[in-house]
Design a protein around this motif. Structure first.
Motif, short mmCIF file in Angstrom:
data_model
loop_
_atom_site.label_atom_id
_atom_site.label_comp_id
_atom_site.label_asym_id
_atom_site.label_seq_id
_atom_site.Cartn_x
_atom_site.Cartn_y
_atom_site.Cartn_z
N ILE A 57 -1.93 4.68 4.21
CA ILE A 57 -0.57 5.07 3.82
C ILE A 57 -0.58 6.43 3.13
N ILE A 225 2.52 2.00 -3.47
CA ILE A 225 1.56 1.83 -2.38
C ILE A 225 0.66 0.63 -2.67
N PHE A 268 4.69 3.82 5.87
CA PHE A 268 4.33 2.48 5.42
C PHE A 268 4.21 1.52 6.60
#
Length: 339
Positions: A57, A225, A268
């Motif tokens: 990511i 994240i 994502f």
């Protein structure tokens, strides 16, 4: 009498995650002997692994694809470690190796520890540089700035670092690692403790996120994240496989909306492979799932439904912009995507 009956809780074994053995850093000034350099290093990751998913990511959000090449492993390991069986000839086309353990051996002959992802490998020497999953993403955000794309977001803003670290520590202890403590518990009290800590922390996070779009500040940061990579796997594997079953994530209106908001944000969801995730957990953890049967569910269509989190405000990328399209060769196969 069974010896387990004689143990006290303090003597009983519980799941413990070992620290990284290879913790060198790749920095702008090269102080550990590994300077940031475009094309020199290769990120080895599994789309099944939540720790590796952090790096996937971050790399994507920061636009580091041209500077840091990517190797994706087979989600199924064997006794020889992570395999490159998704590539022609069952070898990574850049490193020329069949197993990630070969890069570990090139760094330290006879290394006795486990072979983990994410791992960053020095392409010229074929040797592992680091497997420090905690530090890799922080350095991508702060040390690789010269190679980041124009408009890259600041994922670790200096003015919020103390708060990010504080939030992330609780998330790591009780959520990221907590699901593993529950899933691999060998005794009831160990499981009970992990389960209670996990859901207490999820309740706290749900309350925090009920009035704010992101965990820290008004933009996506490292803290989001780190939470996302566990939440996105929750209903697919942790709820059933790891017995984290007080409720599904989709039954918590706040966390379900939050994780869908992130999933639908470029960088994502386009790194998530539910097929890899499920096949890894249900087929590799034979001590938990000895039959190796991979469940067909859950239904993945909900991931793309409206979340309405934008009503809370926030600017996903701050003063930056969204990443562009996923590079050719890195698109998640259709079998693993939410539809």
């Amino acid at each position: 009498m069974n010896t387990a009956d004689q143990e006290t809780p303090s003597e009983r074994k519980e799941f413990r995650r070992s620290g990284p053995h290879f913790a060198d850093r790749i920095t702008a000034d090269g102080r550990d002997g590994w300077p940031v350099e475009a094309g020199r290093y290769r990120l080895v990751a599994s789309r099944a692994c939540p720790w590796a998913s952090r790096a996937l990511i971050s790399r994507r959000l920061l636009g580091l694809e041209p500077a840091l090449s990517l190797a994706i492993t087979d989600p199924i390991q064997d006794e020889r470690s992570w395999r490159f069986t998704l590539d022609p000839g069952d070898r990574d086309p850049v490193l020329g190796i069949a197993f990630l353990s070969e890069a570990y051996d090139a760094r330290e002959t006879g290394y006795p520890g486990g072979v983990s992802v994410p791992a960053v490998v020095d392409v010229p020497s074929g040797a592992l540089v680091t497997n420090d999953f905690h530090r890799i993403t922080l350095d991508l955000a702060t040390e690789w700035t010269a190679l980041q794309r124009e408009g890259a977001p600041d994922l670790y803003p200096e003015e919020h670092r103390d708060e990010i670290d504080d939030v992330a520590e609780g998330v790591y202890r009780d959520v990221n690692n907590g699901v593993y403590r529950a899933g691999f518990a060998e005794h009831q009290d160990t499981y009970d403790d992990a389960y209670r800590r996990l859901f207490a922390r999820l309740d706290e996070l749900s309350e925090r996120l009920s009035t704010r779009r992101y965990l820290v500040g008004d933009t996506i940061t490292e803290a989001d994240i780190r939470l996302f990579t566990t939440l996105v796997r929750f209903d697919a594997v942790y709820h059933g496989h790891f017995k984290c079953n007080r409720n599904k994530l989709s039954e918590d209106p706040v966390l379900w909306a939050y994780v869908r908001d992130l999933f639908q944000t470029p960088g994502f969801g386009d790194t998530v492979d539910f097929d890899h995730i499920k096949r890894h957990y249900y087929r590799v953890h034979t001590n938990i799932n000895p039959t190796g049967i991979v469940p067909l569910g859950p239904d993945l269509s909900g991931w793309l439904t409206p979340h309405h989190r934008e009503e809370l405000g926030g600017r996903p990328f701050g003063d930056g912009t969204a990443p562009g399209p996923v590079p050719d060769g890195e698109v998640v196969p259709e079998a693993g995507r939410a539809v």
